[in-house]
Design a protein around this motif. Structure first.
Motif: not given
Length: 314
Positions: A147-150, A170-171, A184-191, A240-243
Motif C-alpha cells: 500500500p502506497v497512499g491511494a 520504505v514501504k 516476521s520482521a518488516p519486509t520493505p519491498a520498495l523505497g 508516505d510514511g516516516p523518514v
C-alpha cells in the motif's frame, strides 16, 4: 534460459518476450508518453553517456536487468545521481538460488536439460550498481501487496530491500506469500531516498508494469512518483510514511554474489563481460543523419538490461 518473472504464471516457463518497451512493456511506454514524458531507449553501456548528455535527462529507469554492469557504468551512474542530480528508478525481480535450481527442466525437443543462468533478474549485478548509492536488494520470491497512499501495488514473485540509506522512506510488503528471509520482521519491498543531488527509487518486482502477466497495473503510481520527484527539494510527498533516521539493514542481511556455476552459464551471453570475465565495453560509432526513409529507422536493442532515460516535457 531466463526463467519467467512471475513464478505463479505456470503456463509460462521462459522470460521470452524481450523485456522491452515495444514488447511486454509497451503499455508502460504508452502511459509515460501520454503523461508528457519523452522516453529515450538507451542501448549502450551507461558509461557511453557523457555527463553533458546525461544532464538532459531527469530520470534513469532500469527494469529487470539480467546482464552484468561494468565498473565504468557503476561509476558513471553514481556521478549522474550524486553530482548531476539525476533520479534513478529501478524495478528488480525475484532472485533465490533454490528457486533458480527448481526452474531447470528437460526439453523434449532438444532432449537436453535447460538450466537458468539467473533468477527473474541478476540481483547480484544490480546490487553492484546500487551499492555506491547506499542501497542493496535481498533475495526473495514473495508475493503480496504494497500500500502506497491511494495506490496498492501488486507484487508478484519479487525481491526485498536489504539495505537503504537514512533519510529515505520504505514501504513494506503485506499479505505475503512465498519466502521471507527474516521471519516476521518488516519486509520493505520498495523505497525512495534522496542521494546527493539526485535520488533513487527501488521496487523488488516489476509485475505491475509488465503486461506479460496478469495483475493490477501501477502506471498511475509510477507517473505520480516521477512527477513528485520532479518537484525538487520539496519532494516530501514522493512516498508516505516516516523518514528513516538511520540506515536500514534487514535482519540476517549479508551481501551475496552470483554463484560460479550460474556466472559461467551467463558469461557466454553477456554483452558486458567476455567469457573470461573481462569487461568488453564499446560505444557505437556515431551514425550519419537518418534519411527520410522508413528502412533507415531502426531500433537497435540488446539483451536486458534496457535503460529508459526519461525527460519530462514542458
Amino acid at each position: 534460459l531466463i526463467p519467467r518473472d512471475n513464478l505463479e504464471a505456470h503456463q509460462e516457463t521462459l522470460d521470452w518476450l524481450g523485456d522491452h518497451p515495444f514488447t511486454n512493456f509497451n503499455e508502460l511506454y504508452d502511459a509515460l508518453t501520454a503523461a508528457g514524458f519523452f522516453v529515450d531507449i538507451w542501448n549502450e553501456p551507461l558509461s557511453c553517456l557523457t555527463p553533458e548528455k546525461a544532464q538532459n535527462y531527469g530520470f534513469f529507469l532500469i527494469v529487470d536487468p539480467e546482464d552484468f554492469f561494468a565498473r565504468a557504468e557503476v561509476d558513471a551512474l553514481q556521478h549522474f545521481v550524486r553530482n548531476l542530480g539525476a533520479n534513478l528508478v529501478v524495478f528488480a525481480e525475484w532472485y533465490k538460488e533454490e528457486t533458480i535450481s527448481n526452474c531447470a527442466f528437460r526439453d523434449d525437443n532438444t532432449r537436453s536439460w535447460w538450466s537458468p543462468v539467473v533468477g527473474g533478474c541478476n540481483l547480484p549485478a544490480l546490487n553492484d550498481l546500487l551499492r555506491p548509492l547506499g542501497v542493496a536488494m535481498a533475495p526473495g520470491d514473495a508475493t503480496g501487496t504494497v500500500p502506497v497512499g491511494a495506490h496498492t501495488i501488486d507484487f508478484r514473485s519479487g525481491a526485498f530491500i536489504g539495505r537503504f540509506p537514512a533519510g529515505g522512506r520504505v514501504k513494506n510488503l503485506e499479505n505475503i506469500k512465498g519466502s521471507v528471509l527474516w521471519g516476521s520482521a518488516p519486509t520493505p519491498a520498495l523505497g525512495w531516498a534522496p542521494v546527493g543531488n539526485g535520488s533513487v527509487f527501488v521496487s523488488g518486482d516489476s509485475n505491475c508494469i509488465d503486461t506479460a502477466y496478469k495483475g493490477e497495473r501501477c502506471f498511475a503510481f509510477l507517473i505520480q512518483l516521477l512527477n513528485n520527484i520532479s518537484m525538487g527539494p520539496s519532494r516530501s510527498t514522493v512516498l508516505d510514511g516516516p523518514v528513516l533516521e538511520s540506515d536500514f539493514v534487514a535482519r540476517a542481511w549479508q551481501d551475496f554474489e552470483l554463484p560460479t556455476p550460474l556466472r559461467a552459464l551467463l558469461l557466454p551471453h553477456s554483452k558486458i563481460l567476455a567469457p573470461d570475465g573481462s569487461e568488453t565495453l564499446s560505444c557505437a560509432t556515431p551514425r550519419p543523419p537518418l534519411r527520410n526513409d522508413a528502412s533507415e529507422l531502426r531500433f537497435h536493442t540488446t539483451v536486458p538490461p534496457w535503460t529508459l532515460t526519461l525527460v519530462p516535457t514542458p
